[in-house]
Motif scaffolding. Structure first.
Motif, PDB file in Angstrom:
ATOM      1  N   ARG A   1      22.307  46.172  63.704  1.00 38.25           N
ATOM      2  CA  ARG A   1      22.586  44.858  63.419  1.00 38.25           C
ATOM      3  C   ARG A   1      23.046  43.829  64.566  1.00 38.25           C
ATOM      4  NH1 ARG A   1      24.624  45.897  57.877  1.00 38.25           N
ATOM      5  NH2 ARG A   1      22.883  47.327  57.014  1.00 38.25           N
ATOM      6  N   THR A   2      22.727  42.664  64.830  1.00 43.51           N
ATOM      7  CA  THR A   2      23.372  42.036  65.806  1.00 43.51           C
ATOM      8  C   THR A   2      24.847  41.523  65.569  1.00 43.51           C
ATOM      9  OG1 THR A   2      22.521  39.786  65.141  1.00 43.51           O
ATOM     10  CG2 THR A   2      21.009  41.250  66.545  1.00 43.51           C
ATOM     11  N   ARG A   3      25.229  41.185  64.068  1.00 41.92           N
ATOM     12  CA  ARG A   3      26.406  40.708  63.975  1.00 41.92           C
ATOM     13  C   ARG A   3      27.049  41.566  62.865  1.00 41.92           C
ATOM     14  NH1 ARG A   3      25.686  34.244  63.845  1.00 41.92           N
ATOM     15  NH2 ARG A   3      24.286  34.916  61.928  1.00 41.92           N
ATOM     16  N   ILE A   4      28.448  41.220  62.684  1.00 43.25           N
ATOM     17  CA  ILE A   4      29.228  41.845  61.686  1.00 43.25           C
ATOM     18  C   ILE A   4      29.528  40.804  60.664  1.00 43.25           C
ATOM     19  CG2 ILE A   4      31.532  43.072  61.103  1.00 43.25           C
ATOM     20  CD1 ILE A   4      31.427  43.686  64.161  1.00 43.25           C
ATOM     21  N   ALA A   5      29.308  41.089  59.334  1.00 41.19           N
ATOM     22  CA  ALA A   5      29.383  40.203  58.262  1.00 41.19           C
ATOM     23  C   ALA A   5      28.591  38.830  58.361  1.00 41.19           C
ATOM     24  CB  ALA A   5      30.989  40.135  58.080  1.00 41.19           C
ATOM     25  N   GLY A   6      27.767  38.717  59.395  1.00 39.23           N
ATOM     26  CA  GLY A   6      27.192  37.509  59.674  1.00 39.23           C
ATOM     27  C   GLY A   6      27.811  36.822  60.669  1.00 39.23           C
ATOM     28  N   VAL A   7      29.249  37.110  60.890  1.00 42.41           N
ATOM     29  CA  VAL A   7      29.800  36.027  61.620  1.00 42.41           C
ATOM     30  C   VAL A   7      30.433  36.357  63.132  1.00 42.41           C
ATOM     31  CG1 VAL A   7      30.857  34.527  59.786  1.00 42.41           C
ATOM     32  CG2 VAL A   7      31.853  36.809  60.241  1.00 42.41           C
ATOM     33  N   ILE A   8      30.488  37.650  63.539  1.00 41.98           N
ATOM     34  CA  ILE A   8      30.980  37.826  64.782  1.00 41.98           C
ATOM     35  C   ILE A   8      29.964  38.895  65.594  1.00 41.98           C
ATOM     36  CG2 ILE A   8      33.440  37.269  64.624  1.00 41.98           C
ATOM     37  CD1 ILE A   8      34.222  40.205  63.935  1.00 41.98           C
ATOM     38  N   ASP A   9      29.628  38.988  66.546  1.00 45.68           N
ATOM     39  CA  ASP A   9      28.929  39.898  67.524  1.00 45.68           C
ATOM     40  C   ASP A   9      29.124  41.315  67.040  1.00 45.68           C
ATOM     41  OD1 ASP A   9      27.349  37.916  68.542  1.00 45.68           O
ATOM     42  OD2 ASP A   9      28.534  38.037  70.302  1.00 45.68           O
TER      43      ASP A   9
ATOM     44  N   VAL B   1      40.488  46.179  60.607  1.00 46.29           N
ATOM     45  CA  VAL B   1      41.957  45.967  60.709  1.00 46.29           C
ATOM     46  C   VAL B   1      42.205  44.567  59.782  1.00 46.29           C
ATOM     47  CG1 VAL B   1      44.194  45.694  61.835  1.00 46.29           C
ATOM     48  CG2 VAL B   1      42.409  47.289  62.480  1.00 46.29           C
ATOM     49  N   ASP B   2      41.346  43.782  60.141  1.00 40.70           N
ATOM     50  CA  ASP B   2      41.805  42.321  59.205  1.00 40.70           C
ATOM     51  C   ASP B   2      40.472  41.378  59.122  1.00 40.70           C
ATOM     52  OD1 ASP B   2      43.155  39.826  58.969  1.00 40.70           O
ATOM     53  OD2 ASP B   2      43.276  39.067  60.870  1.00 40.70           O
ATOM     54  N   PRO B   3      40.056  41.801  58.121  1.00 38.53           N
ATOM     55  CA  PRO B   3      38.703  41.441  57.710  1.00 38.53           C
ATOM     56  C   PRO B   3      38.881  39.915  57.107  1.00 38.53           C
ATOM     57  CG  PRO B   3      38.980  43.037  56.200  1.00 38.53           C
ATOM     58  CD  PRO B   3      39.957  43.131  57.483  1.00 38.53           C
ATOM     59  N   GLN B   4      40.071  39.790  56.547  1.00 36.70           N
ATOM     60  CA  GLN B   4      40.501  38.157  56.008  1.00 36.70           C
ATOM     61  C   GLN B   4      40.690  37.310  57.071  1.00 36.70           C
ATOM     62  OE1 GLN B   4      39.950  37.578  52.825  1.00 36.70           O
ATOM     63  NE2 GLN B   4      39.348  39.480  52.320  1.00 36.70           N
ATOM     64  N   GLY B   5      41.002  37.812  58.360  1.00 38.69           N
ATOM     65  CA  GLY B   5      41.384  36.781  59.303  1.00 38.69           C
ATOM     66  C   GLY B   5      39.957  36.423  59.942  1.00 38.69           C
ATOM     67  N   VAL B   6      38.962  37.216  60.024  1.00 39.01           N
ATOM     68  CA  VAL B   6      37.716  36.860  60.317  1.00 39.01           C
ATOM     69  C   VAL B   6      36.771  35.867  59.429  1.00 39.01           C
ATOM     70  CG1 VAL B   6      35.452  37.834  61.344  1.00 39.01           C
ATOM     71  CG2 VAL B   6      37.553  39.220  61.658  1.00 39.01           C
ATOM     72  N   LYS B   7      36.923  36.384  58.098  1.00 35.90           N
ATOM     73  CA  LYS B   7      36.079  35.959  57.026  1.00 35.90           C
ATOM     74  C   LYS B   7      37.016  35.735  55.772  1.00 35.90           C
ATOM     75  CE  LYS B   7      31.215  36.089  55.335  1.00 35.90           C
ATOM     76  NZ  LYS B   7      30.122  37.078  55.252  1.00 35.90           N
ATOM     77  N   PRO B   8      37.880  34.656  55.847  1.00 36.50           N
ATOM     78  CA  PRO B   8      38.757  34.461  54.687  1.00 36.50           C
ATOM     79  C   PRO B   8      37.984  34.467  53.284  1.00 36.50           C
ATOM     80  CG  PRO B   8      39.260  33.033  56.434  1.00 36.50           C
ATOM     81  CD  PRO B   8      37.940  33.570  56.628  1.00 36.50           C
ATOM     82  N   GLY B   9      38.594  35.199  52.412  1.00 41.12           N
ATOM     83  CA  GLY B   9      37.945  34.971  51.172  1.00 41.12           C
ATOM     84  C   GLY B   9      36.997  36.404  50.531  1.00 41.12           C
ATOM     85  N   ASN B  10      36.491  37.005  51.751  1.00 41.42           N
ATOM     86  CA  ASN B  10      35.584  37.980  51.529  1.00 41.42           C
ATOM     87  C   ASN B  10      36.199  38.988  50.805  1.00 41.42           C
ATOM     88  OD1 ASN B  10      35.485  40.751  53.290  1.00 41.42           O
ATOM     89  ND2 ASN B  10      36.450  39.046  54.688  1.00 41.42           N
ATOM     90  N   ARG B  11      35.533  40.206  50.267  1.00 38.72           N
ATOM     91  CA  ARG B  11      35.878  41.086  49.409  1.00 38.72           C
ATOM     92  C   ARG B  11      36.553  42.406  50.170  1.00 38.72           C
ATOM     93  NH1 ARG B  11      33.345  39.835  43.932  1.00 38.72           N
ATOM     94  NH2 ARG B  11      33.961  37.883  43.854  1.00 38.72           N
ATOM     95  N   MET B  12      36.409  42.451  51.327  1.00 41.46           N
ATOM     96  CA  MET B  12      36.883  43.590  52.025  1.00 41.46           C
ATOM     97  C   MET B  12      38.238  43.543  52.186  1.00 41.46           C
ATOM     98  SD  MET B  12      35.464  45.805  54.744  1.00 41.46           S
ATOM     99  CE  MET B  12      36.299  46.871  56.092  1.00 41.46           C
ATOM    100  N   PRO B  13      38.885  44.611  51.704  1.00 42.24           N
ATOM    101  CA  PRO B  13      40.469  44.885  52.238  1.00 42.24           C
ATOM    102  C   PRO B  13      40.522  45.228  53.512  1.00 42.24           C
ATOM    103  CG  PRO B  13      39.459  46.684  50.680  1.00 42.24           C
ATOM    104  CD  PRO B  13      38.332  46.041  51.022  1.00 42.24           C
ATOM    105  N   ALA B  14      41.738  45.160  54.061  1.00 40.69           N
ATOM    106  CA  ALA B  14      42.086  45.664  55.297  1.00 40.69           C
ATOM    107  C   ALA B  14      42.538  47.106  55.336  1.00 40.69           C
ATOM    108  CB  ALA B  14      43.426  44.692  55.920  1.00 40.69           C
TER     109      ALA B  14
END
Ligand code: CUA
Length: 332
Positions: A280-288, A299-312
């Protein structure tokens, strides 16, 4: 302050226009081209209407202005004019017909079911806030990045898992809604290999604006190689840390994520499949997709994509996170 806001808006708008893979004005396939023709047609008609109205308005304001010595005078009143009334009723009807006929024809043409022998079917499932892609003919599942061959019609069958989303690849075509209750279809085709950015185009919740995906178009042989790589990759970790990561993934991740080739099948549909993750070229469609970003994401999925279902996963130690990251990057 107002000027600052206007400039910022202009910069943001023009920044959007400079990304060639995300502009409806730079179509990269037949559907995008047909849709662009409609955009030009409707813009042309609208411009014509605006010009005629503006010219009439300016002319009337100047021609019938109050002149010195006429203060308070009421001009000659006109009631009813058959010629004018017929004119301003018939002209808009003609304009609407000119707009409606090609619009309806194009809408039906581009969404016609393609011949299965000459097309590839991809099931698209929209989740809050990621995209699942299934290739039923090949038995392949992936997420957030859909690979296609160039020069071939791709029949996307769209369905929402939860709320309504919309599938939009500006340079290829769209948009089409994904509904929870029924399937919709969008047929797209890419002329040339490349990465075409896609977006969710229906407000669906907190992370709607970050519900991105990519269409990655390959020459046909390269696409076949990609399919093969998804089906029979070597998923055995090569390093000790990778093996430790595999164990930790088994304990922490497979409740939500599948890794089909590593023997973790799809159980629920909470999170995207991690199969062949390193491709995959990106993580969660948002970062490389790289080691540093993957660690940040864990460690901080909510900081990268606020509102997604992945817990830290901050209850894991740094070494454990590192092992999971190592494992994911070894999933070829
Ligand atoms: Cu999904 Cu907006």
């Amino acid at each position: 302050l107002r000027h600052w806001f206007v400039w910022l808006t202009l910069i943001l708008v023009s920044a959007g226009c400079t990304n060639p893979s995300m502009s409806v004005l730079d179509p990269a396939g037949p559907v995008g081209r047909e849709q662009l023709k409609l955009i030009y047609l409707s813009t042309g008609i609208m411009t014509l209407v605006v010009l005629v109205v503006a010219v009439l308005y300016i002319y009337i304001v100047i021609r019938y202005r109050e002149r010195p010595g006429q203060e308070g005078e009421i001009p000659e009143q006109v009631e009813g004019n058959k010629k004018l009334e017929v004119l301003w009723t018939v002209v808009p009807i003609i304009l609407l017909v000119i707009l409606a006929v090609p619009t309806i024809a194009t809408t039906f043409n581009i969404n016609e079911k393609p011949d299965p022998a000459e097309s590839i079917r991809v099931n698209v499932i929209g989740y809050q806030y990621w995209w699942g892609f299934e290739y039923p003919e090949f038995g392949v599942n992936t997420a957030n990045e859909v690979h296609i061959p160039t020069g071939k019609k791709i029949e996307f069958i769209l369905r929402a898992h939860d709320v309504i989303h919309a599938f939009w690849v500006p340079s290829l075509g769209g948009k089409e809604d994904l509904n929870p209750e029924r399937n919709t279809r969008l047929v797209l085709q890419a002329d040339k290999p490349g990465i075409y950015e896609g977006k969710c185009a229906e407000l669906c919740g907190a992370a709607h604006a970050l519900m991105n995906f990519r269409v990655i178009a390959h020459p046909p042989e390269e696409f076949n190689e990609w399919i093969a790589s998804q089906k029979s990759p070597d998923s055995t970790p090569q390093s000790d840390r990778g093996r430790e990561g595999q164990r930790l993934v088994g304990q922490n991740c497979i409740g939500c994520h599948a890794v089909e080739n590593a023997g973790y099948p799809v159980q629920g549909s909470t999170g995207p499949t991690l199969n062949a993750f390193s491709k995959r070229t990106r993580i969660a469609g948002v970062i490389d997709n790289n080691r540093e970003n993957l660690t940040t994401w864990m460690v901080d999925p909510q900081g990268v994509k606020p509102g997604n279902r992945m817990p830290a996963f901050d209850h894991l130690t740094e070494e454990q996170i590192d092992a999971i990251v190592q494992y994911l990057l070894e999933l070829k």
